[in-house]
Structure formats: C-alpha cells, structure tokens
Design a protein around this motif. Sequence first.
Motif, mmCIF file in Angstrom:
data_model
loop_
_atom_site.group_PDB
_atom_site.id
_atom_site.type_symbol
_atom_site.label_atom_id
_atom_site.label_comp_id
_atom_site.label_asym_id
_atom_site.label_seq_id
_atom_site.Cartn_x
_atom_site.Cartn_y
_atom_site.Cartn_z
ATOM 1 N N UNK A 1 0.167 -1.188 0.478
ATOM 2 C CA UNK A 1 -0.265 0.133 -0.162
ATOM 3 C C UNK A 1 1.120 1.501 0.139
ATOM 4 N N UNK A 2 2.079 0.953 -0.102
ATOM 5 C CA UNK A 2 3.160 2.187 0.160
ATOM 6 C C UNK A 2 3.474 2.281 -0.620
ATOM 7 N N UNK A 3 3.992 1.982 -2.065
ATOM 8 C CA UNK A 3 3.879 1.449 -3.154
ATOM 9 C C UNK A 3 3.912 3.238 -4.444
ATOM 10 N N UNK A 4 2.700 4.145 -3.533
ATOM 11 C CA UNK A 4 2.900 5.248 -4.037
ATOM 12 C C UNK A 4 3.440 5.796 -3.691
ATOM 13 N N UNK A 5 3.500 5.860 -2.520
ATOM 14 C CA UNK A 5 4.084 6.763 -1.414
ATOM 15 C C UNK A 5 5.709 6.528 -1.760
ATOM 16 N N UNK A 6 5.960 5.342 -1.541
ATOM 17 C CA UNK A 6 7.494 5.498 -2.050
ATOM 18 C C UNK A 6 7.906 5.635 -4.000
ATOM 19 N N UNK A 7 7.017 5.854 -4.444
ATOM 20 C CA UNK A 7 7.047 6.351 -5.750
ATOM 21 C C UNK A 7 7.175 7.493 -5.869
ATOM 22 N N UNK A 8 6.509 7.770 -5.104
ATOM 23 C CA UNK A 8 6.622 9.644 -4.839
ATOM 24 C C UNK A 8 7.330 10.380 -4.566
ATOM 25 N N UNK A 9 7.973 9.483 -3.698
ATOM 26 C CA UNK A 9 9.593 9.869 -2.633
ATOM 27 C C UNK A 9 10.796 9.763 -3.659
ATOM 28 N N UNK A 10 10.436 8.736 -4.441
ATOM 29 C CA UNK A 10 11.690 8.448 -5.340
ATOM 30 C C UNK A 10 11.640 9.542 -5.905
ATOM 31 N N UNK A 11 10.505 10.464 -6.994
ATOM 32 C CA UNK A 11 10.497 11.109 -7.372
ATOM 33 C C UNK A 11 11.194 12.560 -7.007
ATOM 34 N N UNK A 12 10.589 12.978 -5.617
ATOM 35 C CA UNK A 12 11.277 14.303 -5.324
ATOM 36 C C UNK A 12 12.624 13.646 -4.906
ATOM 37 N N UNK B 1 -0.878 10.366 12.326
ATOM 38 C CA UNK B 1 0.405 10.402 11.550
ATOM 39 C C UNK B 1 -0.257 9.606 10.389
ATOM 40 N N UNK B 2 -1.073 8.936 10.829
ATOM 41 C CA UNK B 2 -1.313 7.743 9.105
ATOM 42 C C UNK B 2 -2.392 8.072 8.770
ATOM 43 N N UNK B 3 -3.308 9.109 9.367
ATOM 44 C CA UNK B 3 -4.444 9.773 9.101
ATOM 45 C C UNK B 3 -3.949 10.659 7.897
ATOM 46 N N UNK B 4 -2.603 12.058 8.112
ATOM 47 C CA UNK B 4 -2.960 12.914 7.526
ATOM 48 C C UNK B 4 -1.663 12.321 6.064
ATOM 49 N N UNK B 5 -1.008 11.213 6.235
ATOM 50 C CA UNK B 5 -0.397 10.029 5.431
ATOM 51 C C UNK B 5 -1.829 9.742 4.671
ATOM 52 N N UNK B 6 -2.644 9.282 4.951
ATOM 53 C CA UNK B 6 -3.923 8.929 4.165
ATOM 54 C C UNK B 6 -4.320 10.138 3.088
ATOM 55 N N UNK B 7 -4.551 11.614 4.510
ATOM 56 C CA UNK B 7 -4.594 12.992 3.468
ATOM 57 C C UNK B 7 -4.367 12.935 2.127
ATOM 58 N N UNK B 8 -2.973 12.859 2.204
ATOM 59 C CA UNK B 8 -1.941 13.156 1.344
ATOM 60 C C UNK B 8 -2.530 12.058 0.389
ATOM 61 N N UNK B 9 -2.145 10.814 0.573
ATOM 62 C CA UNK B 9 -2.918 10.099 -1.124
ATOM 63 C C UNK B 9 -3.868 10.626 -1.704
ATOM 64 N N UNK B 10 -5.127 10.489 -0.689
ATOM 65 C CA UNK B 10 -6.844 10.432 -1.400
ATOM 66 C C UNK B 10 -6.438 11.901 -2.056
#
Length: 192
Positions: free
Chosen positions: A25-36, A81-90
């Motif tokens: 489920x964190x793959x999109x976050x990992x991809x986004x971080x890699x781009x940054x 923390x998890x809630x705010x990460x989720x808001x970023x993703x959604x």
Amino acid sequence: MDFHFNLREIATASMVLFAVIDILGSIPIIIGLRKKVGHIQSEKASIVAAIIMVSFLFLGEEILNLIGIDVNSFAVAGAFIIFFLAIEMILGITLYRDDEPESASIVPIAFPLIAGAGTLTSLLSLRAEYFVENIIVAIIINIIFVFIVLKSSVKIEKMLGKNGVNVIRKVFGVILMAIAVKLFAANINQLF
C-alpha cells in the motif's frame, strides 16, 4: 537459553506485521518520494527499520514509560500521522514538505513508513502474546519482503503505469485512513 520456535506464532506475527506495515500500500508513497529525492537506499532503509523494530521490541515499553508516555498515547499519535499520510494520498496534496531532502531512506521510509507507530504498537501487543524469538523471525520475514518491494519499485511503477499508481494511491489512502481511525478508536478510550 531455551528457544520456543513455533511456526503458528511466526506465521501469525508475520501476517499482523505485514498488514500493519502494508508495504504494498506504500508503493505510491515510495514512488512519490523517489521522484522527489531521486534515489532510495533500499538496503539502508530495510536495515534501519529492522533495527528500530527489534530495539523497540525489547526496549519500547521502558522508553515510553521513561518519558512518561503510555502505549495508548503513542498509538493515538501514530493514528494522527497515518491519517495525515492518508489525506495526502487521497487528495493528492502535500502536507509534509522537507525543504531539500537529501535522502528518503531513513525518514520517512524506515521511520515512520515501515517502523511507524502502528508497527511499534503492534510489536508491543505481539510481545504480550508470543515468544520474542518468533516475533524476531516475523520481523526478518517482513523486512526481506520490504527490501524486495523497495528494490523493485521502479519495475512496479512501470508495470502499473501512471493511472494504475494513482488508483492504487487513492484506494490505499482510504485503507490507510481506516487503519488510522481503527487505531485511534481502539486507544482513545484508554486515555480517559
């Protein structure tokens, strides 16, 4: 020294950690971080996450007690923390922005993405029910899987495509938000 290896305990602890870490489920976050940041050191992130998890398994409750924080408060903070990460993703917005991140290996990948509050809280819960050696084996199994996912995130991104990553990001954002709400609801009553 007696070892109590139990395949059922290892399997159960592995499944609990797999669900809480949710590296897929964190793959999109990992991809986004890699781009940054350009590059993610998979080995470093995996090793640091493993060290944090094993250390917390042995010292977690004592550390929290030493600084006057109970496990429930820690879990509620983790839920935010998890809630705010989720808001970023959604919503596709950025709430946390490091001005010039040099690397995304330790923060936020090793901590709090892999070895976050949910994972650390789960470790304390597992410690109450299972033998430590079985939990350590479960941690190692999960870290190996995390390493494989981190290492192959470029291939996964190519396979899914931009739209696939966006869909997965939104779906897992909702799942992450549900985990945050559950973690919050399970621990908030204990604070009052």
